[in-house]
Every structure is written in structure tokens, then in C-alpha cells.
Design a protein around this motif. Structure first.
Motif, PDB file in Angstrom:
ATOM      1  N   LEU A   1      23.977  27.440 -16.715  1.00  0.00           N
ATOM      2  CA  LEU A   1      23.551  26.854 -17.988  1.00  0.00           C
ATOM      3  C   LEU A   1      24.339  25.584 -18.310  1.00  0.00           C
ATOM      4  O   LEU A   1      23.821  24.647 -18.904  1.00  0.00           O
ATOM      5  CB  LEU A   1      23.715  27.860 -19.137  1.00  0.00           C
ATOM      6  CG  LEU A   1      22.859  29.126 -19.067  1.00  0.00           C
ATOM      7  CD1 LEU A   1      23.039  29.953 -20.334  1.00  0.00           C
ATOM      8  CD2 LEU A   1      21.395  28.792 -18.879  1.00  0.00           C
ATOM      9  N   SER A   2      25.618  25.554 -17.913  1.00  0.00           N
ATOM     10  CA  SER A   2      26.422  24.368 -18.207  1.00  0.00           C
ATOM     11  C   SER A   2      26.150  23.276 -17.184  1.00  0.00           C
ATOM     12  O   SER A   2      26.575  22.143 -17.359  1.00  0.00           O
ATOM     13  CB  SER A   2      27.910  24.706 -18.229  1.00  0.00           C
ATOM     14  OG  SER A   2      28.440  24.708 -16.918  1.00  0.00           O
ATOM     15  N   GLY A   3      25.461  23.619 -16.079  1.00  0.00           N
ATOM     16  CA  GLY A   3      25.099  22.610 -15.100  1.00  0.00           C
ATOM     17  C   GLY A   3      26.103  22.446 -13.974  1.00  0.00           C
ATOM     18  O   GLY A   3      25.929  21.602 -13.109  1.00  0.00           O
ATOM     19  N   ARG A   4      27.173  23.237 -13.966  1.00  0.00           N
ATOM     20  CA  ARG A   4      28.140  23.097 -12.872  1.00  0.00           C
ATOM     21  C   ARG A   4      27.568  23.630 -11.568  1.00  0.00           C
ATOM     22  O   ARG A   4      27.817  23.089 -10.506  1.00  0.00           O
ATOM     23  CB  ARG A   4      29.449  23.810 -13.200  1.00  0.00           C
ATOM     24  CG  ARG A   4      30.413  23.795 -12.021  1.00  0.00           C
ATOM     25  CD  ARG A   4      31.868  23.761 -12.424  1.00  0.00           C
ATOM     26  NE  ARG A   4      32.158  24.596 -13.560  1.00  0.00           N
ATOM     27  CZ  ARG A   4      32.351  25.907 -13.485  1.00  0.00           C
ATOM     28  NH1 ARG A   4      32.297  26.535 -12.339  1.00  0.00           N
ATOM     29  NH2 ARG A   4      32.612  26.599 -14.567  1.00  0.00           N
ATOM     30  N   LEU A   5      26.800  24.730 -11.660  1.00  0.00           N
ATOM     31  CA  LEU A   5      26.144  25.275 -10.475  1.00  0.00           C
ATOM     32  C   LEU A   5      24.636  25.109 -10.636  1.00  0.00           C
ATOM     33  O   LEU A   5      24.119  25.130 -11.752  1.00  0.00           O
ATOM     34  CB  LEU A   5      26.465  26.768 -10.313  1.00  0.00           C
ATOM     35  CG  LEU A   5      27.923  27.177 -10.110  1.00  0.00           C
ATOM     36  CD1 LEU A   5      28.019  28.681  -9.952  1.00  0.00           C
ATOM     37  CD2 LEU A   5      28.525  26.491  -8.894  1.00  0.00           C
ATOM     38  N   THR A   6      23.936  24.950  -9.514  1.00  0.00           N
ATOM     39  CA  THR A   6      22.489  24.979  -9.586  1.00  0.00           C
ATOM     40  C   THR A   6      22.063  26.427  -9.738  1.00  0.00           C
ATOM     41  O   THR A   6      22.867  27.346  -9.533  1.00  0.00           O
ATOM     42  CB  THR A   6      21.851  24.420  -8.307  1.00  0.00           C
ATOM     43  OG1 THR A   6      22.210  25.288  -7.227  1.00  0.00           O
ATOM     44  CG2 THR A   6      22.333  23.013  -8.009  1.00  0.00           C
TER      45      THR A   6
ATOM     46  N   LEU B   1      14.146  28.936 -16.023  1.00  0.00           N
ATOM     47  CA  LEU B   1      13.567  28.817 -17.354  1.00  0.00           C
ATOM     48  C   LEU B   1      14.665  28.644 -18.399  1.00  0.00           C
ATOM     49  O   LEU B   1      14.582  27.776 -19.283  1.00  0.00           O
ATOM     50  CB  LEU B   1      12.721  30.050 -17.689  1.00  0.00           C
ATOM     51  CG  LEU B   1      12.188  30.062 -19.117  1.00  0.00           C
ATOM     52  CD1 LEU B   1      10.985  29.143 -19.244  1.00  0.00           C
ATOM     53  CD2 LEU B   1      11.820  31.461 -19.577  1.00  0.00           C
ATOM     54  N   MET B   2      15.723  29.453 -18.287  1.00  0.00           N
ATOM     55  CA  MET B   2      16.795  29.375 -19.284  1.00  0.00           C
ATOM     56  C   MET B   2      17.454  27.998 -19.260  1.00  0.00           C
ATOM     57  O   MET B   2      17.750  27.413 -20.311  1.00  0.00           O
ATOM     58  CB  MET B   2      17.832  30.478 -19.026  1.00  0.00           C
ATOM     59  CG  MET B   2      17.272  31.879 -19.236  1.00  0.00           C
ATOM     60  SD  MET B   2      18.372  33.181 -18.623  1.00  0.00           S
ATOM     61  CE  MET B   2      19.426  33.427 -20.034  1.00  0.00           C
ATOM     62  N   VAL B   3      17.693  27.476 -18.047  1.00  0.00           N
ATOM     63  CA  VAL B   3      18.308  26.155 -17.928  1.00  0.00           C
ATOM     64  C   VAL B   3      17.369  25.098 -18.501  1.00  0.00           C
ATOM     65  O   VAL B   3      17.792  24.211 -19.254  1.00  0.00           O
ATOM     66  CB  VAL B   3      18.634  25.857 -16.446  1.00  0.00           C
ATOM     67  CG1 VAL B   3      19.134  24.429 -16.278  1.00  0.00           C
ATOM     68  CG2 VAL B   3      19.664  26.848 -15.928  1.00  0.00           C
ATOM     69  N   ASP B   4      16.075  25.213 -18.152  1.00  0.00           N
ATOM     70  CA  ASP B   4      15.107  24.203 -18.583  1.00  0.00           C
ATOM     71  C   ASP B   4      14.908  24.190 -20.094  1.00  0.00           C
ATOM     72  O   ASP B   4      14.693  23.128 -20.688  1.00  0.00           O
ATOM     73  CB  ASP B   4      13.754  24.440 -17.894  1.00  0.00           C
ATOM     74  CG  ASP B   4      13.812  24.066 -16.421  1.00  0.00           C
ATOM     75  OD1 ASP B   4      14.820  23.444 -16.022  1.00  0.00           O
ATOM     76  OD2 ASP B   4      12.867  24.401 -15.677  1.00  0.00           O
TER      77      ASP B   4
ATOM     78  N   ILE C   1      14.181  22.244 -25.992  1.00  0.00           N
ATOM     79  CA  ILE C   1      13.712  22.925 -27.202  1.00  0.00           C
ATOM     80  C   ILE C   1      14.719  23.988 -27.658  1.00  0.00           C
ATOM     81  O   ILE C   1      14.526  24.652 -28.657  1.00  0.00           O
ATOM     82  CB  ILE C   1      12.314  23.552 -27.026  1.00  0.00           C
ATOM     83  CG1 ILE C   1      12.313  24.581 -25.909  1.00  0.00           C
ATOM     84  CG2 ILE C   1      11.258  22.496 -26.782  1.00  0.00           C
ATOM     85  CD1 ILE C   1      11.061  25.437 -25.895  1.00  0.00           C
ATOM     86  N   SER C   2      15.813  24.189 -26.897  1.00  0.00           N
ATOM     87  CA  SER C   2      16.915  25.035 -27.340  1.00  0.00           C
ATOM     88  C   SER C   2      18.137  24.151 -27.494  1.00  0.00           C
ATOM     89  O   SER C   2      18.374  23.286 -26.654  1.00  0.00           O
ATOM     90  CB  SER C   2      17.198  26.128 -26.305  1.00  0.00           C
ATOM     91  OG  SER C   2      16.139  27.038 -26.262  1.00  0.00           O
ATOM     92  N   PRO C   3      18.913  24.318 -28.556  1.00  0.00           N
ATOM     93  CA  PRO C   3      20.045  23.419 -28.800  1.00  0.00           C
ATOM     94  C   PRO C   3      21.118  23.566 -27.710  1.00  0.00           C
ATOM     95  O   PRO C   3      21.254  24.642 -27.127  1.00  0.00           O
ATOM     96  CB  PRO C   3      20.576  23.858 -30.163  1.00  0.00           C
ATOM     97  CG  PRO C   3      20.052  25.231 -30.368  1.00  0.00           C
ATOM     98  CD  PRO C   3      18.766  25.320 -29.616  1.00  0.00           C
ATOM     99  N   PRO C   4      21.870  22.488 -27.436  1.00  0.00           N
ATOM    100  CA  PRO C   4      22.881  22.541 -26.372  1.00  0.00           C
ATOM    101  C   PRO C   4      23.935  23.614 -26.612  1.00  0.00           C
ATOM    102  O   PRO C   4      24.509  24.136 -25.664  1.00  0.00           O
ATOM    103  CB  PRO C   4      23.523  21.155 -26.414  1.00  0.00           C
ATOM    104  CG  PRO C   4      22.619  20.300 -27.201  1.00  0.00           C
ATOM    105  CD  PRO C   4      21.804  21.177 -28.075  1.00  0.00           C
TER     106      PRO C   4
ATOM    107  N   ILE D   1       6.954  27.196 -24.642  1.00  0.00           N
ATOM    108  CA  ILE D   1       7.463  25.837 -24.434  1.00  0.00           C
ATOM    109  C   ILE D   1       6.500  24.812 -25.038  1.00  0.00           C
ATOM    110  O   ILE D   1       6.926  23.879 -25.730  1.00  0.00           O
ATOM    111  CB  ILE D   1       7.673  25.573 -22.930  1.00  0.00           C
ATOM    112  CG1 ILE D   1       8.832  26.437 -22.419  1.00  0.00           C
ATOM    113  CG2 ILE D   1       7.941  24.103 -22.654  1.00  0.00           C
ATOM    114  CD1 ILE D   1       8.917  26.547 -20.923  1.00  0.00           C
ATOM    115  N   GLU D   2       5.214  25.037 -24.809  1.00  0.00           N
ATOM    116  CA  GLU D   2       4.214  24.072 -25.280  1.00  0.00           C
ATOM    117  C   GLU D   2       4.175  24.049 -26.815  1.00  0.00           C
ATOM    118  O   GLU D   2       4.295  22.995 -27.443  1.00  0.00           O
ATOM    119  CB  GLU D   2       2.855  24.463 -24.675  1.00  0.00           C
ATOM    120  CG  GLU D   2       1.764  23.440 -24.828  1.00  0.00           C
ATOM    121  CD  GLU D   2       0.813  23.833 -25.934  1.00  0.00           C
ATOM    122  OE1 GLU D   2       0.364  22.952 -26.669  1.00  0.00           O
ATOM    123  OE2 GLU D   2       0.545  25.056 -26.087  1.00  0.00           O
TER     124      GLU D   2
END
Lengths: 425, 298
Positions: A398-403, A231-234, A241-244, A166-167
Motif C-alpha cells: 500500500l505504501s508502494g515500497r513493494l509491488t 484493487l486496494m493499491v489502486d 478515491i480513497s484518501p492517502p 470505483i465508477e
């Protein structure tokens, strides 16, 4: 008097019909992947096998899509057809075929099972104590990276841990954006399909987690797995740093092209991408390197085990010849050629140290290590069904519908239900 | 004096027409009736690739009621029908009204209209997938060239936009079908009615509400019925464009059933198909009843 041709024609046609149906050209039928270079490779082998043994093997070219390949085989085996006699199986559905009793057990000694990756034989090719298939080639997730970009930012090697990735990724991405506004640091496979589960599994294993659903004992909603999914979501939403489109469009080829076009610093993919990245027409040909995937601090690198296995159909009417072909296909000589000519990764460990193979594929040194550490997907026959439920929940996170917590609790509940439905009574 | 042809008046059909119909009936039985009955039977069994087949009564149906994935895809499917069918019919009616006029180039326009319908659904879905593509898709390219957005939009990324991304290709492809049906209906309306309305000084909206629409009603019901049943079974655009994602948000019942068939559970897959069949049947009965009421009212 004029003769009427009708009845005669009919009779001749009938005879053709009967012989056409009743008699199958002798020899074995072998279902392989339809990719042109793969089919061509098997064609050569099959001809050499015939020259050596006098046994005819005909190739059935299958689609390249894994799901379609499974379907074709399931329909043939469900109908107890005697062809194909032999086929290539994905590790993900091997257990299902074995549980259905569609695979003929193989003798470990006759097949030299000791020569193969021990973990692969134990985790994928053995079902209820019996050897049912052999790995023709193995696969595992690897990290591709751009050496030139790392050097340009005074970074001396690929990241060891996810926080390093990430860094470094954020730094290089910021630097590259001036030239390419759509540059991203890291691409992987996040679309709602089997590849998503593979990507999740190896990140989870690198945090000390993983999934297990054997014998009604389901283990998905764990702290380590929550770390992995976070991590995957972040990577997409927080660090950006990963495209949508990682979670909407990216399967293997999409991420490979993204990286190959020079728009990413790191890429997670299977070893097949190496040869494409190094091809003459690849813009990153001389800059690409290969490494183990990163891990969480305190964890260790892991790769999801993929690859194709060869098995013999229970309904084959030439079992002896079929076993002979299996022995041939996984023999040292053939596996060596697989490595040199196709650049594929043999299931036998004794190939990786071979000087000729090393000369053709210097990156095999990294790969042998990676495969020895591979993690397998659960080998239960209902895995494909459970995987669909997992895919839905992981993708919703990943889509943000669920935490992350909701997605893993949901996966746990769904898979518990599935395990209760399908586990042996 | 010529005699009237007696044979015709006294012709008794007997069994003869059935012989001519037999091949067709056999085909229907073989390729429609048998598979439907087979699916119906399978839906009452546990039938998996790995455990074999055994009767389990209503277990599959009851399982579906407790299955969150089933409800998610049922909700999506009904919403899909509710949104896409009206859009298709309104657009189709618009096209039909245009084509019904004596426009120049009418044959050419008609051909153009039919092109989307003639393209196989999977192929047109692939085209739309390329339009939506995040990196090099046409939609983002146009918006960016016009300076309307800075960063590309991830069209398939949210539940709502992914929903419309699968609705649009379906509307685009099937509105022409509705248009053709409506056009046939429009051309059957006697032209004198319009002439008389014009003499009476009716506004064109009045003509549409009082003459065109009422006389088009039977055709409208047919189009509604066809499109509803077809939309319930939606598969191609979803399989190609979203694969059911993100997070299962665009999984239709057909795709859900297919996933089970493909993963080796034929019994549950068949049960999902039967739910779909029942829903289609109920909707069809409602439409037919509504059509009969409407016919009796006029």
C-alpha cells in the motif's frame, strides 16, 4: 507499666494480610470489554443472574484494545490463575487459547450449538472437533453508504461490484469536490494492524481467493489475491478515491469519523458503526444506509468474521457455575436483549427474525445474510504471529515500497517459514 | 589541647554498610537481575503460549539471522540511533551553552526547557501524532495557511518521512535531558579559564574548541552512553505514531520483540531482547574504552 503496642499491631497486620491473600470473595470472575455501555450491560445481566441462581459474578473490566485484552488473559492463564473463570475471546486468538489447552470443552447439546451461525461455530468455536467457545456476538465487514449523495447523482442503489464502486465513487467524488476539496469516495482500514488483514481477506474472498495456511500447506501468493491487493493499491494511488492516509492512520474509528463527518460516500466498517452513524449527534444520521460489500465480477460478497466469543478457563475452580453462566449469556432471552439494548449482533440465528428485534434494528435483515457468508481467519494457534508478517507485507504494498507481486511472494515465503516453525511436528 | 577524634581515624567499616545497602541490592536483584536472567534463559527455549516450553539451544538466535523482519528492524534501530542521538546531543549542547550565560529569566527558561522531558513519552507521542495527522493535523494546517502546499502531505506515508516523524518527537523529548547533563558539566569549568582566554584575546570559537569542549568530554561521554542505550530501546513514539508502519519501515527491535511476546512466542521475543542487550553492551564497552583512552591522552 506501659504496654508496648508493637507486637500486637504486627500480629493484627499479619492476620489481615493472611486472610486478605488466602480468601478470595466467592463467585465467578468474568473478564469483559471496558467500554462503558458494554460494562453497564453486563452489570445488569450479572445481577439478574445472581437473583435467578444465587451465583455471584464479578466483572473484570479489560482495556478496549484487542491486543491488550489478549495479553492480560495470556499472562493470567500462563500463570494458571483461577481467575478470571470466564472471558470474552476474539475469534483471531481463539485457536491459540484452545491449542494451549486453556479452554474448557463445552457440550454442544447443553449449549444448543445448533441455534448459532453454523459457519461461525465450525470455523471459529470448534478446535480439533471440540466445542470450546460460543459466539456472544458476531461481526463482519459491511458497506455503509450515503443514500442522499447517490440519489443526487441519479444512482439508484449501492454498488454490487468493485468496478461499480470505483465508477460511482469517481463520479460522486468529482461532483462533491466543488463543495469539499477533501471529499473522498471510499474509506476503509489500511493501517498496519490486524484490521488490514481483515479488509484484505474479504476483498480476496470476493475475488475467489483467500489465505490458507493449515498443515504446512500455505496459500497466499495466488492470482485472485493479487487481484485483491491490486484493487486496494489502486483505490488509493490510481483511482485516488480513497484518501492517502488510509494506509497510515485509518483504523475503525478514523474511518468512521471521516464518513460520519460527511466527507466520504462509502465506508467499510464493522456493524458497531451503525449505531454511531445513526446517533442524534451524527451529521449523516438520516442519510446513511447499510449494504453488503461489493465483489469482483463473477465472485460473491464476503465479510471477514469478527466478534467475541465466551469461553471458560481450564483453571476455573467453579467450572459448573461458569458453564451455567455461559448458558445464560447465550440464551435466547439475553441475546435478544443484546440486540435490542446494545444494537449488537447476536451469535444465535433465531434472533434475527424476531419481530421485536427487527423493529428495533431494521438493518438486521441485511446482517443475517452477511454473517451467513462470513469468511474466517485461519484457525491455527500461530495465526497472530503470521498475521504480523502479513500486515508488514500488505502495508508495504500500500505504501508502494513493494509491488503487489513482491508483497504477496514475500508474505507467502514469510508465512511458510512461520508455519514450518510452529506447525505441530 | 583538643584531641583528634580517634573513632573516625580507626573506624573499620566491616559488614555494617552492607546492611544499609542490602534493601537496594535486593531490589536490583529482584527487579533487574532476575528478569534479565529469566529472559536470557527463555531465549534458549522454544516457549510459546500454545506449545509450551522446551530447550532448543541456539535455534532462536539462528532463526533471527535468517529472519527478514529482524534485519529490517535492526537496520531501522541502528539508523534511528545514528540520526537521533547526534541531533539530541548537538541541540542539548546548544541549550546548555545558552542557559550557562547570565540570561534574564534564566530559572524560567530552565523550567521551559525541562517540560518536554517531564511529559510521559507516550503522551507527547500522542501530541505529535495529532500534529502529523493528515486531515486535521497542525503541520498540514500551518503549511496550507501559509500557502506553501495545496494538498495535505501524508507525513507517515513514505519510509523516509515516517522515519523522521518518529525521530523528531524523540529528539524533542530528550534534548533537554542532554542539556541538563551538559549544563552541570559547563558549570564545573573554572571561570578563570574563560577570563584568561579573554585576556589572551581568544575568539569565542577558539574558546569553545580549546576549553569548553575538552573539559566537557567526560560529561559528553556520559550523555552519549545514556542516550545511545535509551535510543536503542526506542518504543513509545513508534508504537503510538506509526505502529511500525508503513510496511514495517519503522519497526524498532523493541517493538519487534513486543510483537512476538504479544502474539504468544516468548522464546523468540526473549531472543530479540537479548540481541538488543548484546548490541547495547558492545556499544557501552566501546564508549567506556574510548573515554579511558581520551582520559589517558590528556
Amino acid at each position: 507499666m506501659k504496654q508496648r503496642p508493637g507486637p500486637w499491631l504486627l500480629l493484627v497486620a499479619l492476620m489481615f494480610l493472611l486472610t486478605g491473600c488466602g480468601e478470595r470473595p466467592g463467585g465467578l470472575r468474568f473478564a469483559v470489554g471496558g467500554a462503558p455501555h458494554e460494562a453497564a450491560f453486563w452489570q445488569v445481566l450479572v445481577e439478574e443472574f445472581r437473583a435467578e441462581t444465587g451465583i455471584d459474578v464479578r466483572l473484570d473490566r479489560q482495556p478496549t484494545d484487542t491486543d491488550l485484552r489478549r495479553q492480560e488473559l495470556v499472562f493470567a492463564l500462563q500463570a494458571r490463575q483461577s481467575d478470571p473463570d470466564l472471558f470474552l475471546l476474539d475469534g483471531a486468538w481463539l485457536a491459540q487459547f484452545a491449542a494451549a489447552d486453556w479452554l474448557m470443552p463445552l457440550d454442544p447439546e447443553e449449549m444448543e450449538a445448533d441455534a448459532f451461525f453454523e459457519r461461525v461455530i465450525a470455523m471459529a468455536d470448534t478446535y480439533e472437533g471440540a466445542l470450546v467457545a460460543l459466539p456472544v456476538y458476531v461481526d463482519g465487514g459491511v458497506l455503509y453508504y450515503r443514500e442522499d449523495l447517490l440519489a443526487a447523482h441519479q444512482i439508484d442503489g449501492p454498488p454490487e461490484t468493485w468496478s461499480e464502486l470505483i465508477e460511482i465513487g469517481a463520479r460522486v467524488q468529482a461532483g462533491q469536490r466543488a463543495r469539499d476539496p477533501h471529499f473522498y469516495a471510499y474509506v476503509w482500514q489500511g493501517a498496519q494492524y490486524e484490521g488490514l488483514v481483515c479488509n484484505f481477506l474479504e476483498i480476496a474472498a470476493s475475488a475467489g481467493g483467500g489465505i490458507r495456511f493449515e498443515e504446512g500447506d500455505v496459500e497466499i501468493d495466488t492470482p485472485a489475491n493479487r487481484r485483491a491487493l491490486s484493487l486496494m493499491v489502486d483505490l488509493i494511488h490510481r483511482h485516488e478515491i480513497s484518501p492517502p492516509n488510509v494506509y497510515t492512520e485509518m483504523k475503525e474509528e478514523e474511518s468512521r469519523l471521516f464518513f460520519q463527518n460527511g466527507r466520504a460516500l462509502f465506508e467499510r466498517n464493522w456493524p458497531y458503526a451503525w449505531a454511531r452513524h445513526r446517533a442524534a449527534d451524527s451529521p449523516v444520521r438520516d442519510q446513511v444506509r447499510i449494504a453488503k460489500l461489493p465483489h469482483f465480477a463473477g465472485g460473491r460478497s464476503a465479510s471477514t468474521l469478527g466478534g467475541w466469543h465466551i469461553g471458560v478457563s481450564r483453571f476455573s475452580d467453579h467450572p459448573e457455575e461458569a458453564r451455567r453462566f455461559v448458558r445464560y449469556a447465550v440464551s435466547r432471552a439475553v441475546q435478544k436483549r443484546l440486540a435490542i439494548e446494545l444494537g449488537w449482533n447476536p451469535g444465535r440465528t433465531d434472533i434475527y427474525g424476531d419481530p421485536d428485534v427487527r423493529a428495533a434494528n431494521p438493518h438486521f435483515a441485511v446482517l443475517a445474510d452477511i454473517f451467513a457468508q462470513a469468511v474466517a481467519r485461519p484457525t491455527v494457534p500461530y495465526y497472530p504471529i503470521a498475521s504480523k508478517a502479513l500486515q508488514r507485507h500488505l502495508s508495504a504494498a500500500l505504501s508502494g515500497r513493494l509491488t503487489v507481486a513482491e508483497a504477496l511472494r514475500g508474505s507467502q515465503e514469510a508465512v511458510e517459514e512461520i508455519a514450518a516453525t510452529y506447525a505441530e511436528p | 589541647m583538643r584531641r583528634r577524634p580517634r573513632a573516625r581515624a580507626g573506624w573499620q567499616p566491616g559488614l555494617r554498610p552492607w546492611w544499609f545497602l542490602l534493601p537496594l541490592l535486593l531490589l536490583i536483584a529482584l527487579f533487574i537481575l532476575l528478569p534479565v536472567l529469566g529472559t536470557f534463559g527463555t531465549s534458549f527455549h522454544e516457549d510459546t503460549a500454545f506449545r509450551g516450553r522446551s530447550f532448543n539451544g541456539l535455534a532462536n538466535y539462528l532463526h533471527a539471522l535468517r529472519d527478514a523482519g529482524f534485519w529490517q528492524s535492526l537496520t531501522f534501530t541502528l539508523l534511528f540511533v545514528l540520526v537521533s542521538v547526534p541531533l539530541e546531543l548537538i541541540l542539548g549542547l546548544g541549550f546548555a551553552l545558552l542557559l550557562d550565560r547570565a540570561l534574564p529569566w534564566r530559572p524560567l527558561l530552565r523550567v521551559c526547557l525541562l517540560i518536554p522531558w517531564a511529559i510521559p513519552a507516550a503522551i507527547s507521542a500522542r501530541t505529535w501524532e495529532l500534529i502529523y495527522n493528515y486531515q486535521y493535523g497542525l503541520a498540514n494546517y500551518i503549511l496550507r495557511s501559509l500557502g506553501l502546499i495545496d494538498a495535505p502531505i501524508n507525513w507517515l506515508g513514505s519510509d523516509v518521512s515516517a522515519f523522521f516523524c518518529v525521530v523528531i518527537p524523540d529528539v524533542w523529548r530528550t534534548a533537554p535531558f542532554a542539556a541538563i547533563i551538559f549544563l552541570a558539566g559547563l558549570q564545573a569549568i573554572p571561570r578563570q579559564l574563560y577570563a584568561q582566554a579573554r585576556v589572551d584575546g581568544a575568539h569565542f570559537l577558539q574558546v569553545f574548541w580549546r576549553i569548553t569542549l575538552p573539559l566537557l568530554r567526560p560529561v559528553l561521554i556520559v550523555a552519549l552512553l545514556f542516550r545511545t542505550i535509551d535510543a536503542l530501546r526506542v518504543f513509545d513514539p513508534i508504537y503510538v505514531i506509526t505502529g511500525g508502519g508503513p510496511g514495517g519501515a519503522t519497526t524498532s527491535l523493541s517493538l519487534f520483540a513486543y510483537d512476538y511476546f504479544a502474539s504468544g512466542d516468548f522464546g523468540y521475543g526473549a531472543c530479540i531482547s537479548m540481541w538488543l542487550f548484546v548490541i547495547a553492551l558492545v556499544l557501552a564497552l566501546i564508549y567506556v574504552r574510548a573515554a579511558r583512552f581520551a582520559a589517558e591522552a590528556t
